[in-house]
Design a protein around this motif. Sequence first.
Motif, short mmCIF file in Angstrom:
data_model
loop_
_atom_site.label_atom_id
_atom_site.label_comp_id
_atom_site.label_asym_id
_atom_site.label_seq_id
_atom_site.Cartn_x
_atom_site.Cartn_y
_atom_site.Cartn_z
N ASN A 1 -8.66 50.36 -31.99
CA ASN A 1 -9.87 50.53 -32.77
C ASN A 1 -10.93 49.51 -32.34
N PRO A 2 -12.19 49.70 -32.74
CA PRO A 2 -13.27 48.80 -32.32
C PRO A 2 -13.06 47.35 -32.75
N LYS A 3 -12.38 47.13 -33.87
CA LYS A 3 -12.13 45.76 -34.33
C LYS A 3 -11.23 45.03 -33.34
N GLN A 4 -10.17 45.68 -32.89
CA GLN A 4 -9.30 45.09 -31.88
C GLN A 4 -10.05 44.88 -30.57
N LEU A 5 -10.91 45.82 -30.23
CA LEU A 5 -11.74 45.68 -29.03
C LEU A 5 -12.60 44.43 -29.12
N GLU A 6 -13.19 44.19 -30.28
CA GLU A 6 -14.03 43.01 -30.48
C GLU A 6 -13.22 41.72 -30.37
N ILE A 7 -12.00 41.72 -30.92
CA ILE A 7 -11.14 40.54 -30.84
C ILE A 7 -10.81 40.21 -29.40
N VAL A 8 -10.47 41.22 -28.61
CA VAL A 8 -10.14 41.02 -27.20
C VAL A 8 -11.37 40.53 -26.44
N ALA A 9 -12.53 41.13 -26.71
CA ALA A 9 -13.76 40.72 -26.04
C ALA A 9 -14.12 39.26 -26.37
N ASP A 10 -13.95 38.86 -27.63
CA ASP A 10 -14.22 37.47 -28.02
C ASP A 10 -13.28 36.51 -27.29
N PHE A 11 -12.02 36.91 -27.14
CA PHE A 11 -11.06 36.10 -26.38
C PHE A 11 -11.52 35.94 -24.94
N MET A 12 -12.00 37.01 -24.34
CA MET A 12 -12.50 36.96 -22.97
C MET A 12 -13.70 36.02 -22.85
N LYS A 13 -14.57 36.03 -23.86
CA LYS A 13 -15.77 35.19 -23.82
C LYS A 13 -15.42 33.71 -23.84
N ARG A 14 -14.44 33.34 -24.66
CA ARG A 14 -14.15 31.92 -24.84
C ARG A 14 -13.06 31.40 -23.90
N THR A 15 -12.46 32.28 -23.10
CA THR A 15 -11.35 31.89 -22.24
C THR A 15 -11.64 32.27 -20.80
N PRO A 16 -11.88 31.30 -19.91
CA PRO A 16 -12.18 31.63 -18.51
C PRO A 16 -11.10 32.47 -17.84
N ALA A 17 -9.83 32.21 -18.16
CA ALA A 17 -8.73 32.96 -17.56
C ALA A 17 -8.26 34.10 -18.45
N GLY A 18 -9.16 34.60 -19.32
CA GLY A 18 -8.78 35.63 -20.27
C GLY A 18 -8.35 36.92 -19.61
N GLY A 19 -9.05 37.32 -18.54
CA GLY A 19 -8.69 38.55 -17.84
C GLY A 19 -7.30 38.48 -17.26
N TYR A 20 -7.00 37.37 -16.58
CA TYR A 20 -5.67 37.19 -16.01
C TYR A 20 -4.60 37.12 -17.10
N THR A 21 -4.91 36.42 -18.18
CA THR A 21 -3.94 36.24 -19.27
C THR A 21 -3.49 37.59 -19.83
N LEU A 22 -4.44 38.47 -20.12
CA LEU A 22 -4.07 39.75 -20.68
C LEU A 22 -3.55 40.71 -19.62
N HIS A 23 -3.86 40.44 -18.35
CA HIS A 23 -3.23 41.20 -17.26
C HIS A 23 -1.72 40.97 -17.29
N VAL A 24 -1.32 39.73 -17.55
CA VAL A 24 0.11 39.38 -17.61
C VAL A 24 0.70 39.74 -18.97
N ALA A 25 0.00 39.39 -20.04
CA ALA A 25 0.55 39.53 -21.39
C ALA A 25 0.52 40.97 -21.90
N GLY A 26 -0.46 41.76 -21.47
CA GLY A 26 -0.54 43.16 -21.86
C GLY A 26 -0.56 43.37 -23.37
N LYS A 27 0.24 44.31 -23.83
CA LYS A 27 0.25 44.67 -25.25
C LYS A 27 0.66 43.50 -26.13
#
Length: 376
Positions: A242-268
């Motif tokens: 849902n859009p709320k989860q999308l916003e949470i993930v986007a906020d994590f990406m904004k504040r975390t330089p390695a956010g993309g890599y982190t969720l690439h590994v961590a996934g669901k």
Amino acid sequence: MNRSPFHLGKLVWISKWNLLRLSLVVYLLWIFIDDNPYRLARLQLNMIPPADYIAEVQQLAEENRYAEAIMVADVGVKELSGDQLQRLQYVRQNVVDERDSLLRRGGELLRGAVIGEGDSVEALIGAVSADFIIVGDVRDLVIQGTKQVVDGDSDEVILALSAVGLATTLLPEVDWIAALLKVARKTGSLTAGMSKSVVAILKRAKNTGDYTAVTKLFTNVKVIAKQSTPAGMLRLMRHIDNPKQLEIVADFMKRTPAGGYTLHVAGKEGVNALVKSGKKVDDALVIAAKRGDRGMAWFRTGKYRLLRPHPFIGLGKGLYKGTLGEMVERVTREYLDPFGWLTIPCLCLWLIGEVALLFRRFAKTVMLSSPRPQLA
């Protein structure tokens, strides 16, 4: 025998350094005992070796996931040193050269433009570029319209996003996100819950003329696509409902330089942890992801809740800047945590010694100040 305040004050003054050391050892002992569970968690995590960045980059390149391979390599460059760093840089350069092959890129661009799908960056660019010149939107409207006429089974999400694309042709920063979401829908990356939300948001915007929610939705998608690469975003969208989860993930990406890599590994697992705990889990999630599958296995145990800095680091944060802070953190990681099992017994011995010394001094002072018996 009762002692006057004068005698007690004199005793305290004589023992001032003893009392100061006693207060210090009690304070240190309290810190180390309180921190011991956290120390064990940090120590266990530090024993896990870093992720195998080189193998991961090579595996992604073999799957033609070049953008994600480079993203992983860029994180690894900051984590590795020595021969491993040199090898990773060599592998990264090979990936870049292979990615930049004109023949491969041209084929992927054409495939993406023709069918409007793909998971490589070039195929996505082809699909999005077709939408930029309206061809893609018209193509999708025709295809979905034909399906509706033939079997009454058109894709409502594609229709809505195509309509948005036609309406926003003069706003490319919006249009390419709509095109990317269409690719996500076609490749099965858009969950049922997210698909319903997208349609509802677009319909509401069309009926009311208020595109605030659309802008917010597309901005969050843009942040995730930039941080995790467009292809990585498509995979990540499979875990967002849902859009709320999308916003949470986007906020994590904004504040975390390695956010993309982190969720690439961590996934669901990573998305679920962020949705449940928010910012509290940021540091632990990043550290665990940088240790690969074994790090995520450690994260799965729930011990990340004990992952806090040593109290000495917390106490000193307001007193140092730059290299001094790094030194305190390194001393904690390399000495205080590994030898914590020895530190607490040593502090206990110190405490016993200080109490014994204080008792001896107190007894001696009492004896000297006691009146001596008079001889008959």
